[in-house]
Motif scaffolding. Structure first.
Motif, PDB file in Angstrom:
ATOM      1  N   LYS A  58      -0.371  -6.276   5.005  1.00 42.74           N
ATOM      2  CA  LYS A  58      -1.154  -5.706   6.093  1.00 42.74           C
ATOM      3  C   LYS A  58      -0.746  -4.226   6.311  1.00 42.74           C
ATOM      4  O   LYS A  58      -1.521  -3.275   6.216  1.00 42.74           O
ATOM      5  CB  LYS A  58      -1.162  -6.450   7.275  1.00 42.74           C
ATOM      6  CG  LYS A  58      -2.088  -7.478   7.381  1.00 42.74           C
ATOM      7  CD  LYS A  58      -1.992  -8.403   8.681  1.00 42.74           C
ATOM      8  CE  LYS A  58      -2.885  -9.690   8.558  1.00 42.74           C
ATOM      9  NZ  LYS A  58      -2.631 -10.317   9.756  1.00 42.74           N
ATOM     10  N   TYR A  59       0.676  -4.026   6.315  1.00 46.84           N
ATOM     11  CA  TYR A  59       1.214  -2.867   6.576  1.00 46.84           C
ATOM     12  C   TYR A  59       0.860  -1.852   5.330  1.00 46.84           C
ATOM     13  O   TYR A  59       0.552  -0.641   5.344  1.00 46.84           O
ATOM     14  CB  TYR A  59       2.718  -2.943   6.749  1.00 46.84           C
ATOM     15  CG  TYR A  59       3.433  -1.639   7.072  1.00 46.84           C
ATOM     16  CD1 TYR A  59       3.304  -0.931   8.323  1.00 46.84           C
ATOM     17  CD2 TYR A  59       4.221  -1.003   6.160  1.00 46.84           C
ATOM     18  CE1 TYR A  59       3.806   0.436   8.555  1.00 46.84           C
ATOM     19  CE2 TYR A  59       4.784   0.390   6.344  1.00 46.84           C
ATOM     20  CZ  TYR A  59       4.600   0.814   7.540  1.00 46.84           C
ATOM     21  OH  TYR A  59       5.247   2.055   7.786  1.00 46.84           O
ATOM     22  N   PHE A  60       1.092  -2.565   3.992  1.00 50.64           N
ATOM     23  CA  PHE A  60       0.728  -1.691   2.892  1.00 50.64           C
ATOM     24  C   PHE A  60      -0.737  -0.987   3.077  1.00 50.64           C
ATOM     25  O   PHE A  60      -0.938   0.000   2.725  1.00 50.64           O
ATOM     26  CB  PHE A  60       1.413  -2.515   1.788  1.00 50.64           C
ATOM     27  CG  PHE A  60       0.859  -1.661   0.360  1.00 50.64           C
ATOM     28  CD1 PHE A  60       1.581  -0.786  -0.121  1.00 50.64           C
ATOM     29  CD2 PHE A  60      -0.347  -2.052  -0.150  1.00 50.64           C
ATOM     30  CE1 PHE A  60       1.341   0.086  -1.087  1.00 50.64           C
ATOM     31  CE2 PHE A  60      -0.394  -1.536  -1.517  1.00 50.64           C
ATOM     32  CZ  PHE A  60      -0.053  -0.443  -2.067  1.00 50.64           C
ATOM     33  N   LEU A  61      -1.568  -1.910   3.072  1.00 48.96           N
ATOM     34  CA  LEU A  61      -2.954  -1.566   3.066  1.00 48.96           C
ATOM     35  C   LEU A  61      -3.316  -0.578   4.093  1.00 48.96           C
ATOM     36  O   LEU A  61      -4.085   0.253   3.688  1.00 48.96           O
ATOM     37  CB  LEU A  61      -3.680  -2.987   3.214  1.00 48.96           C
ATOM     38  CG  LEU A  61      -3.884  -3.831   1.842  1.00 48.96           C
ATOM     39  CD1 LEU A  61      -4.581  -5.360   2.379  1.00 48.96           C
ATOM     40  CD2 LEU A  61      -4.281  -3.187   0.753  1.00 48.96           C
ATOM     41  N   THR A  62      -2.901  -0.968   5.276  1.00 49.43           N
ATOM     42  CA  THR A  62      -3.180  -0.004   6.347  1.00 49.43           C
ATOM     43  C   THR A  62      -2.635   1.549   5.947  1.00 49.43           C
ATOM     44  O   THR A  62      -3.466   2.585   6.020  1.00 49.43           O
ATOM     45  CB  THR A  62      -2.836  -0.255   7.564  1.00 49.43           C
ATOM     46  OG1 THR A  62      -3.338  -1.695   8.033  1.00 49.43           O
ATOM     47  CG2 THR A  62      -3.239   0.639   8.903  1.00 49.43           C
ATOM     48  N   GLN A  63      -1.382   1.707   5.619  1.00 49.66           N
ATOM     49  CA  GLN A  63      -0.692   2.840   5.442  1.00 49.66           C
ATOM     50  C   GLN A  63      -1.391   3.440   3.968  1.00 49.66           C
ATOM     51  O   GLN A  63      -1.444   4.624   3.945  1.00 49.66           O
ATOM     52  CB  GLN A  63       0.767   2.638   5.147  1.00 49.66           C
ATOM     53  CG  GLN A  63       1.567   2.229   6.312  1.00 49.66           C
ATOM     54  CD  GLN A  63       1.495   3.106   7.714  1.00 49.66           C
ATOM     55  OE1 GLN A  63       1.803   4.297   7.501  1.00 49.66           O
ATOM     56  NE2 GLN A  63       0.983   2.760   8.651  1.00 49.66           N
ATOM     57  N   ALA A  64      -1.651   2.790   3.252  1.00 55.85           N
ATOM     58  CA  ALA A  64      -2.524   3.184   1.928  1.00 55.85           C
ATOM     59  C   ALA A  64      -3.731   4.241   2.327  1.00 55.85           C
ATOM     60  O   ALA A  64      -4.120   4.873   1.700  1.00 55.85           O
ATOM     61  CB  ALA A  64      -2.714   2.276   1.081  1.00 55.85           C
ATOM     62  N   SER A  65      -4.573   3.156   3.372  1.00 55.22           N
ATOM     63  CA  SER A  65      -5.661   3.711   3.704  1.00 55.22           C
ATOM     64  C   SER A  65      -5.676   5.060   4.368  1.00 55.22           C
ATOM     65  O   SER A  65      -6.293   6.018   4.075  1.00 55.22           O
ATOM     66  CB  SER A  65      -6.334   2.812   4.510  1.00 55.22           C
ATOM     67  OG  SER A  65      -6.779   1.504   3.729  1.00 55.22           O
ATOM     68  N   ALA A  66      -4.684   4.913   5.372  1.00 61.99           N
ATOM     69  CA  ALA A  66      -4.381   6.415   6.073  1.00 61.99           C
ATOM     70  C   ALA A  66      -3.837   7.611   5.155  1.00 61.99           C
ATOM     71  O   ALA A  66      -4.177   8.473   5.235  1.00 61.99           O
ATOM     72  CB  ALA A  66      -3.495   6.021   7.134  1.00 61.99           C
ATOM     73  N   SER A  67      -2.815   7.031   4.127  1.00 63.77           N
ATOM     74  CA  SER A  67      -2.576   8.073   3.068  1.00 63.77           C
ATOM     75  C   SER A  67      -3.628   8.630   2.330  1.00 63.77           C
ATOM     76  O   SER A  67      -3.683   9.853   2.038  1.00 63.77           O
ATOM     77  CB  SER A  67      -1.478   7.613   2.154  1.00 63.77           C
ATOM     78  OG  SER A  67      -0.501   7.274   3.034  1.00 63.77           O
ATOM     79  N   ALA A  68      -4.611   7.648   2.000  1.00 62.60           N
ATOM     80  CA  ALA A  68      -5.777   8.061   1.058  1.00 62.60           C
ATOM     81  C   ALA A  68      -6.577   9.192   1.990  1.00 62.60           C
ATOM     82  O   ALA A  68      -6.994  10.398   1.573  1.00 62.60           O
ATOM     83  CB  ALA A  68      -6.346   6.923   0.721  1.00 62.60           C
ATOM     84  N   LEU A  69      -6.754   8.972   3.257  1.00 63.78           N
ATOM     85  CA  LEU A  69      -7.696   9.803   4.011  1.00 63.78           C
ATOM     86  C   LEU A  69      -7.024  11.107   4.521  1.00 63.78           C
ATOM     87  O   LEU A  69      -7.635  12.285   4.202  1.00 63.78           O
ATOM     88  CB  LEU A  69      -7.951   9.121   5.476  1.00 63.78           C
ATOM     89  CG  LEU A  69      -8.656   9.856   6.436  1.00 63.78           C
ATOM     90  CD1 LEU A  69     -10.115  10.361   5.827  1.00 63.78           C
ATOM     91  CD2 LEU A  69      -8.752   9.112   7.673  1.00 63.78           C
ATOM     92  N   MET A  70      -5.537  11.099   4.412  1.00 64.29           N
ATOM     93  CA  MET A  70      -4.996  12.488   4.582  1.00 64.29           C
ATOM     94  C   MET A  70      -4.768  13.238   3.368  1.00 64.29           C
ATOM     95  O   MET A  70      -5.001  14.385   3.649  1.00 64.29           O
ATOM     96  CB  MET A  70      -3.339  11.888   5.106  1.00 64.29           C
ATOM     97  CG  MET A  70      -2.447  12.790   5.303  1.00 64.29           C
ATOM     98  SD  MET A  70      -0.767  12.484   5.398  1.00 64.29           S
ATOM     99  CE  MET A  70       0.119  14.259   5.458  1.00 64.29           C
ATOM    100  N   LEU A  71      -4.668  12.590   2.524  1.00 62.34           N
ATOM    101  CA  LEU A  71      -4.788  13.250   0.976  1.00 62.34           C
ATOM    102  C   LEU A  71      -6.004  14.014   0.901  1.00 62.34           C
ATOM    103  O   LEU A  71      -6.107  14.975   0.463  1.00 62.34           O
ATOM    104  CB  LEU A  71      -4.390  12.412  -0.098  1.00 62.34           C
ATOM    105  CG  LEU A  71      -4.280  13.307  -1.493  1.00 62.34           C
ATOM    106  CD1 LEU A  71      -3.016  14.349  -1.275  1.00 62.34           C
ATOM    107  CD2 LEU A  71      -3.743  12.168  -2.440  1.00 62.34           C
ATOM    108  N   PHE A  72      -7.071  13.060   0.822  1.00 63.59           N
ATOM    109  CA  PHE A  72      -8.488  13.863   0.877  1.00 63.59           C
ATOM    110  C   PHE A  72      -8.712  14.787   1.682  1.00 63.59           C
ATOM    111  O   PHE A  72      -9.340  15.863   1.429  1.00 63.59           O
ATOM    112  CB  PHE A  72      -9.263  12.359   1.126  1.00 63.59           C
ATOM    113  CG  PHE A  72     -10.709  12.966   1.284  1.00 63.59           C
ATOM    114  CD1 PHE A  72     -11.632  13.249   0.109  1.00 63.59           C
ATOM    115  CD2 PHE A  72     -11.564  13.155   2.356  1.00 63.59           C
ATOM    116  CE1 PHE A  72     -12.780  13.709   0.101  1.00 63.59           C
ATOM    117  CE2 PHE A  72     -12.815  13.635   2.464  1.00 63.59           C
ATOM    118  CZ  PHE A  72     -13.459  13.833   1.132  1.00 63.59           C
ATOM    119  N   SER A  73      -8.480  14.699   3.187  1.00 66.87           N
ATOM    120  CA  SER A  73      -8.457  15.709   4.182  1.00 66.87           C
ATOM    121  C   SER A  73      -7.597  17.185   3.534  1.00 66.87           C
ATOM    122  O   SER A  73      -8.153  18.145   3.800  1.00 66.87           O
ATOM    123  CB  SER A  73      -8.031  15.308   5.499  1.00 66.87           C
ATOM    124  OG  SER A  73      -8.669  14.315   5.864  1.00 66.87           O
TER     125      SER A  73
END
Length: 344
Positions: A58-73
């Motif tokens: 759960k931690y990996f999936l959440t952090q990966a989603s947040a990192s993807a949104l951050m990198l996209f921004s």
């Protein structure tokens, strides 16, 4: 886990944090956050238990989603402005970037991963997750505080304070209670981020001190449930009394350290003519005060019927904890030093 592997993971955590804190480039900051995430995952799974594996996933999936949104921004911002620096003027991607960082912090309404992850891992790893892992996203929010939307921050902070109190009321697992406590405290911290970033960092430092002291108390008492902590008086009365005072400090009761950030934040909101929001935050924090007082009552005023009458420390770890003593003292007695601290 071998000491060599553990030292390697701690070194990776330190490198990732220092890389993020010292960077002026969004890509470098993103790399530092990824190093942090990868370093803590083996620590979560060092106990081969299904709950630990589930928490790490759960931690990996959440952090990966947040990192993807951050990198996209950051990519869209670089396309618009032509720069990767953090001091670039605000753009349309500031709000998505702020949401990505708040997801990494575990702020409501992006908080659903935090209680479940904290419940599935050990207390030492939970201490790292609740303190160390929140430093890099908080510093990044601090660096872009001038460009953050005030409306977004107020909505996130009020929601976090409300959910942080509401979610912890019916909990019996202490790690989940600490997770909702973290959500509520971070709501107070980001509420003032737009007006006074220095006060936010000061409140964040006090939050880390108090949370570290509470987790060290739980680690020493080997308690993860209310039923276990209610029998801790015969293990170590002094430590149990200190844990009770730290809980009251987390609740924000004077004359303990936890009263200081709430007082300063409320005064700053009144100074900014946000009396309504100051009133709402204080009313919402009463929910958190309830479960802190309930936990304090269970620790000090109730004893399990099968509690042993012996006062020997056969169930407690008798090693001296110098660091615990220092942090506990700071978590309880910094309020009288507030004028000196604020002048530094």
């Amino acid at each position: 886990m071998t000491p060599t592997a553990m030292s390697m993971f701690f070194t990776s955590l330190a490198i990732g944090t220092i890389l993020t804190l010292s960077s002026f480039h969004w890509l470098v900051a993103w790399i530092g956050l990824e190093i942090n995430t990868m370093a803590i995952l083996p620590m979560m799974t060092k106990t081969p238990h299904p709950r630990a594996i589930e928490a790490a996933t759960k931690y990996f999936l959440t952090q990966a989603s947040a990192s993807a949104l951050m990198l996209f921004s950051c990519l869209i911002n670089a396309l618009q402005t032509g720069e990767w620096g953090m001091n670039t003027p605000p753009s349309m991607m500031t709000n998505p970037l702020s949401l990505a960082l708040t997801m990494k912090l575990g702020l409501a309404p992006l908080h659903f991963w935090l209680p479940e992850v904290l419940q599935g891992i050990s207390l030492p790893t939970g201490l790292i997750l609740s303190t160390w892992q929140k430093i890099p996203p908080m510093i990044l929010l601090f660096q872009i505080s001038a460009h953050i939307s005030l409306t977004l921050m107020v909505i996130l902070s009020l929601t976090s304070i409300l959910i942080g109190g509401w979610g912890g009321i019916g909990q019996t697992q202490i790690r989940k209670i600490m997770a909702f406590s973290s959500i509520g405290h971070l709501g107070w911290i980001i509420l003032i981020l737009k007006f006074n970033p220095q006060l936010s960092i000061f409140s964040f430092a006090l939050y880390i001190i108090m949370t570290t002291a509470m987790f060290l108390s739980l680690i020493t008492l080997s308690s993860t449930k209310m039923s276990q902590i209610s029998t801790s008086w015969t293990k170590n009365p002094a430590l149990t009394t200190t844990a009770m005072l730290i809980l009251l400090s987390l609740a924000g009761l004077p004359p303990l350290t936890g009263f200081l950030p709430k007082l300063l934040i409320t005064l700053e909101l009144v100074k900014q003519n946000m009396v309504i929001f100051a009133t709402l935050t204080m009313l919402a924090s009463l929910l958190a005060l309830f479960f802190y007082l309930r936990l304090t009552y269970i620790i000090t005023l109730t004893l399990s019927p099968n509690t042993h009458s012996s006062l020997t420390l056969w169930r407690a770890n008798t090693k001296p904890y110098v660091m615990y003593s220092i942090i506990s003292t700071m978590a309880l007695t910094l309020l009288p030093l507030a004028p000196t601290i604020l002048l530094m």
